[in-house]
Design a protein around this motif. Structure first.
Motif, PDB file in Angstrom:
ATOM      1  N   LEU A   1       0.822  -1.210   0.000  1.00 56.73           N
ATOM      2  CA  LEU A   1       0.000   0.000   0.000  1.00 56.73           C
ATOM      3  C   LEU A   1       0.855   1.259   0.000  1.00 56.73           C
ATOM      4  CD1 LEU A   1      -2.739   1.560   0.444  1.00 56.73           C
ATOM      5  CD2 LEU A   1      -2.245   1.330   2.890  1.00 56.73           C
ATOM      6  N   LEU A   2       1.849   1.311   0.868  1.00 57.64           N
ATOM      7  CA  LEU A   2       2.641   2.531   0.990  1.00 57.64           C
ATOM      8  C   LEU A   2       3.481   2.816  -0.249  1.00 57.64           C
ATOM      9  CD1 LEU A   2       3.709   2.438   4.741  1.00 57.64           C
ATOM     10  CD2 LEU A   2       1.729   3.535   3.679  1.00 57.64           C
ATOM     11  N   TRP A   3       3.723   1.810  -1.074  1.00 63.41           N
ATOM     12  CA  TRP A   3       4.420   2.040  -2.341  1.00 63.41           C
ATOM     13  C   TRP A   3       3.459   2.512  -3.422  1.00 63.41           C
ATOM     14  CZ3 TRP A   3       9.165   2.895  -1.894  1.00 63.41           C
ATOM     15  CH2 TRP A   3      10.007   2.123  -1.120  1.00 63.41           C
ATOM     16  N   SER A   4       2.194   2.135  -3.320  1.00 59.19           N
ATOM     17  CA  SER A   4       1.301   2.317  -4.470  1.00 59.19           C
ATOM     18  C   SER A   4       0.001   3.051  -4.186  1.00 59.19           C
ATOM     19  CB  SER A   4       0.956   0.947  -5.043  1.00 59.19           C
ATOM     20  OG  SER A   4       0.283   0.160  -4.076  1.00 59.19           O
ATOM     21  N   TYR A   5      -0.195   3.610  -3.002  1.00 55.26           N
ATOM     22  CA  TYR A   5      -1.490   4.200  -2.661  1.00 55.26           C
ATOM     23  C   TYR A   5      -1.839   5.396  -3.533  1.00 55.26           C
ATOM     24  CZ  TYR A   5       0.662   8.136  -0.313  1.00 55.26           C
ATOM     25  OH  TYR A   5       1.375   9.275  -0.053  1.00 55.26           O
ATOM     26  N   SER A   6      -0.831   6.062  -4.099  1.00 52.90           N
ATOM     27  CA  SER A   6      -1.078   7.227  -4.935  1.00 52.90           C
ATOM     28  C   SER A   6      -0.207   7.145  -6.184  1.00 52.90           C
ATOM     29  CB  SER A   6      -0.732   8.508  -4.154  1.00 52.90           C
ATOM     30  OG  SER A   6      -0.740   9.623  -5.013  1.00 52.90           O
ATOM     31  N   PRO A   7      -0.782   7.412  -7.359  1.00 53.05           N
ATOM     32  CA  PRO A   7       0.028   7.369  -8.578  1.00 53.05           C
ATOM     33  C   PRO A   7       1.125   8.437  -8.605  1.00 53.05           C
ATOM     34  CG  PRO A   7      -2.323   7.546  -9.114  1.00 53.05           C
ATOM     35  CD  PRO A   7      -2.183   7.688  -7.632  1.00 53.05           C
ATOM     36  N   GLU A   8       0.934   9.531  -7.859  1.00 51.19           N
ATOM     37  CA  GLU A   8       1.887  10.640  -7.876  1.00 51.19           C
ATOM     38  C   GLU A   8       3.008  10.493  -6.858  1.00 51.19           C
ATOM     39  OE1 GLU A   8      -1.551  11.509  -7.069  1.00 51.19           O
ATOM     40  OE2 GLU A   8      -1.958  11.368  -9.192  1.00 51.19           O
ATOM     41  N   SER A   9       2.854   9.648  -5.858  1.00 48.65           N
ATOM     42  CA  SER A   9       3.861   9.590  -4.807  1.00 48.65           C
ATOM     43  C   SER A   9       3.859   8.236  -4.108  1.00 48.65           C
ATOM     44  CB  SER A   9       3.614  10.704  -3.795  1.00 48.65           C
ATOM     45  OG  SER A   9       2.393  10.491  -3.129  1.00 48.65           O
ATOM     46  N   PHE A  10       4.788   8.085  -3.189  1.00 48.72           N
ATOM     47  CA  PHE A  10       4.859   6.915  -2.336  1.00 48.72           C
ATOM     48  C   PHE A  10       5.419   7.366  -0.994  1.00 48.72           C
ATOM     49  CE2 PHE A  10       9.043   7.324  -4.065  1.00 48.72           C
ATOM     50  CZ  PHE A  10       9.893   6.932  -3.034  1.00 48.72           C
ATOM     51  N   LEU A  11       5.296   6.527  -0.002  1.00 47.46           N
ATOM     52  CA  LEU A  11       5.854   6.825   1.309  1.00 47.46           C
ATOM     53  C   LEU A  11       7.078   5.945   1.518  1.00 47.46           C
ATOM     54  CD1 LEU A  11       2.557   7.057   3.339  1.00 47.46           C
ATOM     55  CD2 LEU A  11       4.250   8.866   3.088  1.00 47.46           C
ATOM     56  N   PRO A  12       8.255   6.541   1.690  1.00 42.65           N
ATOM     57  CA  PRO A  12       9.448   5.733   1.914  1.00 42.65           C
ATOM     58  C   PRO A  12       9.306   4.963   3.227  1.00 42.65           C
ATOM     59  CG  PRO A  12       9.907   8.058   2.279  1.00 42.65           C
ATOM     60  CD  PRO A  12       8.511   7.967   1.763  1.00 42.65           C
ATOM     61  N   HIS A  13       9.556   3.668   3.162  1.00 46.23           N
ATOM     62  CA  HIS A  13       9.323   2.824   4.330  1.00 46.23           C
ATOM     63  C   HIS A  13      10.040   1.488   4.159  1.00 46.23           C
ATOM     64  CE1 HIS A  13       6.526   1.145   1.444  1.00 46.23           C
ATOM     65  NE2 HIS A  13       6.548   0.055   2.182  1.00 46.23           N
ATOM     66  N   GLY A  14       9.977   0.684   5.186  1.00 48.34           N
ATOM     67  CA  GLY A  14      10.491  -0.675   5.144  1.00 48.34           C
ATOM     68  C   GLY A  14       9.809  -1.506   6.202  1.00 48.34           C
ATOM     69  N   GLN A  15       9.968  -2.815   6.080  1.00 49.09           N
ATOM     70  CA  GLN A  15       9.453  -3.722   7.097  1.00 49.09           C
ATOM     71  C   GLN A  15      10.555  -4.000   8.104  1.00 49.09           C
ATOM     72  OE1 GLN A  15       6.596  -6.706   6.772  1.00 49.09           O
ATOM     73  NE2 GLN A  15       6.388  -6.524   4.541  1.00 49.09           N
ATOM     74  N   ALA A  16      10.203  -4.055   9.367  1.00 51.07           N
ATOM     75  CA  ALA A  16      11.171  -4.291  10.434  1.00 51.07           C
ATOM     76  C   ALA A  16      11.897  -5.610  10.216  1.00 51.07           C
ATOM     77  CB  ALA A  16      10.464  -4.299  11.785  1.00 51.07           C
ATOM     78  N   GLY A  17      13.155  -5.595  10.616  1.00 47.82           N
ATOM     79  CA  GLY A  17      13.967  -6.800  10.500  1.00 47.82           C
ATOM     80  C   GLY A  17      15.048  -6.687   9.446  1.00 47.82           C
ATOM     81  N   GLY A  18      15.103  -5.562   8.765  1.00 48.11           N
ATOM     82  CA  GLY A  18      16.112  -5.355   7.737  1.00 48.11           C
ATOM     83  C   GLY A  18      17.345  -4.665   8.289  1.00 48.11           C
ATOM     84  N   GLU A  19      18.380  -4.629   7.482  1.00 44.40           N
ATOM     85  CA  GLU A  19      19.634  -3.998   7.891  1.00 44.40           C
ATOM     86  C   GLU A  19      19.493  -2.491   8.075  1.00 44.40           C
ATOM     87  OE1 GLU A  19      22.764  -4.903   5.179  1.00 44.40           O
ATOM     88  OE2 GLU A  19      22.432  -7.054   5.320  1.00 44.40           O
ATOM     89  N   ASP A  20      18.567  -1.894   7.347  1.00 48.76           N
ATOM     90  CA  ASP A  20      18.446  -0.437   7.359  1.00 48.76           C
ATOM     91  C   ASP A  20      17.227   0.067   8.128  1.00 48.76           C
ATOM     92  OD1 ASP A  20      16.662  -1.458   5.533  1.00 48.76           O
ATOM     93  OD2 ASP A  20      17.098   0.013   3.972  1.00 48.76           O
ATOM     94  N   ASP A  21      16.782  -0.681   9.124  1.00 54.11           N
ATOM     95  CA  ASP A  21      15.610  -0.262   9.914  1.00 54.11           C
ATOM     96  C   ASP A  21      15.783   1.146  10.476  1.00 54.11           C
ATOM     97  OD1 ASP A  21      14.460  -2.695   9.415  1.00 54.11           O
ATOM     98  OD2 ASP A  21      14.477  -3.382  11.502  1.00 54.11           O
ATOM     99  N   SER A  22      16.966   1.466  10.952  1.00 54.88           N
ATOM    100  CA  SER A  22      17.186   2.762  11.584  1.00 54.88           C
ATOM    101  C   SER A  22      17.094   3.916  10.592  1.00 54.88           C
ATOM    102  CB  SER A  22      18.540   2.795  12.293  1.00 54.88           C
ATOM    103  OG  SER A  22      19.585   2.629  11.351  1.00 54.88           O
ATOM    104  N   ASP A  23      17.223   3.634   9.298  1.00 50.98           N
ATOM    105  CA  ASP A  23      17.152   4.676   8.270  1.00 50.98           C
ATOM    106  C   ASP A  23      15.746   4.922   7.752  1.00 50.98           C
ATOM    107  OD1 ASP A  23      19.926   4.970   8.346  1.00 50.98           O
ATOM    108  OD2 ASP A  23      20.223   3.416   6.823  1.00 50.98           O
ATOM    109  N   GLN A  24      14.796   4.058   8.099  1.00 46.31           N
ATOM    110  CA  GLN A  24      13.452   4.123   7.529  1.00 46.31           C
ATOM    111  C   GLN A  24      12.613   5.212   8.191  1.00 46.31           C
ATOM    112  OE1 GLN A  24      12.647   2.552   4.897  1.00 46.31           O
ATOM    113  NE2 GLN A  24      14.377   1.139   4.841  1.00 46.31           N
ATOM    114  N   PRO A  25      12.077   6.154   7.414  1.00 38.33           N
ATOM    115  CA  PRO A  25      11.179   7.159   7.991  1.00 38.33           C
ATOM    116  C   PRO A  25       9.889   6.529   8.516  1.00 38.33           C
ATOM    117  CG  PRO A  25      11.703   7.672   5.690  1.00 38.33           C
ATOM    118  CD  PRO A  25      12.306   6.350   6.000  1.00 38.33           C
ATOM    119  N   VAL A  26       9.434   5.473   7.838  1.00 38.51           N
ATOM    120  CA  VAL A  26       8.258   4.715   8.266  1.00 38.51           C
ATOM    121  C   VAL A  26       8.681   3.251   8.341  1.00 38.51           C
ATOM    122  CG1 VAL A  26       5.901   4.003   7.690  1.00 38.51           C
ATOM    123  CG2 VAL A  26       6.659   6.334   7.170  1.00 38.51           C
ATOM    124  N   LEU A  27       8.409   2.628   9.463  1.00 38.94           N
ATOM    125  CA  LEU A  27       8.781   1.234   9.667  1.00 38.94           C
ATOM    126  C   LEU A  27       7.536   0.444  10.021  1.00 38.94           C
ATOM    127  CD1 LEU A  27      11.316  -0.597   9.748  1.00 38.94           C
ATOM    128  CD2 LEU A  27      11.405  -0.164  12.209  1.00 38.94           C
TER     129      LEU A  27
END
Length: 146
Positions: A47-73
């Protein structure tokens, strides 16, 4: 700390959550989205990648190497590995761990209204908690009801 109860009656979570997340990011904040169910977390990820054709929300799922860099987790627990001070409880389940954040968004629908009422009452006597109850009108707009 502020707890906002969002009673989903007209607009589904899939439309309401991105709006809240956008506002948090626009203000320079971070968000952790909590759902117990792995399938729901996977749906929210898409959803957060595709909810709007004009934009997306940068995010990730917890458990990845870059969790601390994610604005939305997106996570199963309230552990904010991204340093978020905002938490969205999107599965209708209140968690007292949300009280450790600056702001909590508790989304629920008709199937979880009894649980939301219990959480509302349980927070009534806490001096450090400001509660707001948001309800959708017939047009789907949010109105503060309490």
């Amino acid at each position: 700390m502020q707890v906002d109860f969002y009673h989903l009656t007209q607009v589904p979570l899939e439309r309401a959550l991105p709006q809240i997340a956008e506002k948090i990011l626009a203000s320079g904040g971070r968000l952790v989205i909590v759902a117990d169910d792995a399938a729901q977390r996977a749906r929210l990820d898409q959803l957060l990648w595709s909810y709007s054709p004009e934009s997306f929300l940068p995010h990730g799922q917890a458990g990845g190497e870059d969790d601390s860099d994610q604005p939305v987790l997106i996570a199963a627990t309230t552990d904010a590995a991204n340093g978020a001070r905002n938490v969205a409880l999107v599965d209708g389940i209140w968690r007292d761990e949300a009280l450790g954040f600056d702001r909590a968004f508790h989304f629920f629908d008709e199937t979880r209204i009894a649980d939301a009422r219990a959480a509302w009452k349980g927070l009534a006597d806490r001096d450090s908690v400001t509660r707001n109850y948001w309800k959708q009108n017939d047009a789907g707009r949010w109105e503060k009801a309490a």
